[in-house]
Design a protein around this motif. Structure first.
Motif: not given
Length: 234
Positions: A125-148
């Motif tokens: 929708r936003m017409d972006w082409d940079f690389n963007w991935v999902s951390s859903a399978p792991s605790n990555f976001n929680r461990d790096f204090n951006v998801s709670f």
């Protein structure tokens, strides 16, 4: 603010005086950048995994052929209708920078806790082409204090920007930097959040050059004026 109207020579003298302050700021910023590079590192023990458009990848694999990795933590959860408008403002500055970063041995990408399908839909929708991935399978976001998780917020155990969280948001923005040695060992070298992200927004830095500046002082909150780039009324 009412501005003086002066001659060109008077303006030039005022501009030269400001230039001295700008040079001091540049020197201080260089010192700060050097201090940042001298921070100690933390070894990453977990083998985090991510959903990508090329299949499941580990944190190691996100480096590609480079030894340095910059991650923008983009605010979008799986139950969100769309990505954060502030993160989107920052992300509008991302297209095209990856090739330049690659020539300084840096891999760059965004990571969110939302599913890859939700990320891809919003990215299209936003017409972006940079690389963007999902951390859903792991605790990555929680461990790096951006998801709670809700229980962490309620218990007061959640931290953001190196202090106890005052927000009840389950996703917040940040940038994290990693490096990898020749043995494949990964280290966390730096993270920044909140106003620490300011210098990474090229549009805001241009706005800061103008007489009105950000002009946000009379708004109910600083970025109230902001929209997704496809949602401005005009």
């Amino acid at each position: 603010m009412k501005h003086q109207i002066v001659t060109r020579n008077e303006w030039l003298e005022a501009r030269k005086a400001l230039l001295l302050q700008e040079k001091d700021f540049s020197k201080q910023r260089d010192k700060l950048s050097a201090a940042r590079r001298e921070l100690p590192w933390v070894a990453i023990e977990d083998e985090y995994i991510f959903d990508t458009n090329e299949g499941v990848k580990t944190l190691n694999e996100l480096f590609g052929k480079h030894s340095q990795l910059i991650i923008y933590h983009f605010m979008i959860g799986d139950d969100w209708k769309e990505g954060c408008k502030s993160c989107s403002f920052w992300a509008d500055n991302f297209n095209g920078i990856d090739v330049h970063l690659a020539h300084r041995d840096i891999s760059f990408l965004a990571i969110s806790r939302a599913s890859l399908s939700k990320i891809n839909s919003f990215k299209s929708r936003m017409d972006w082409d940079f690389n963007w991935v999902s951390s859903a399978p792991s605790n990555f976001n929680r461990d790096f204090n951006v998801s709670f998780d809700p229980e962490d917020i309620k218990s007061g155990n959640a931290t953001y920007n190196y202090r106890p969280m005052t927000s009840e948001m389950d996703e917040l923005a940040g940038v994290s930097v990693f490096t990898k040695n020749s043995n494949g060992d990964i280290f966390h070298t730096y993270s920044t959040f909140s106003r620490g992200l300011d210098l990474l927004n090229g549009a805001y830095n241009y706005i800061d050059l103008t007489p009105k500046g950000r002009n946000e002082q009379d708004l109910s909150y600083s970025m109230e004026w902001l929209r997704h780039h496809d949602r401005y009324e005009d």
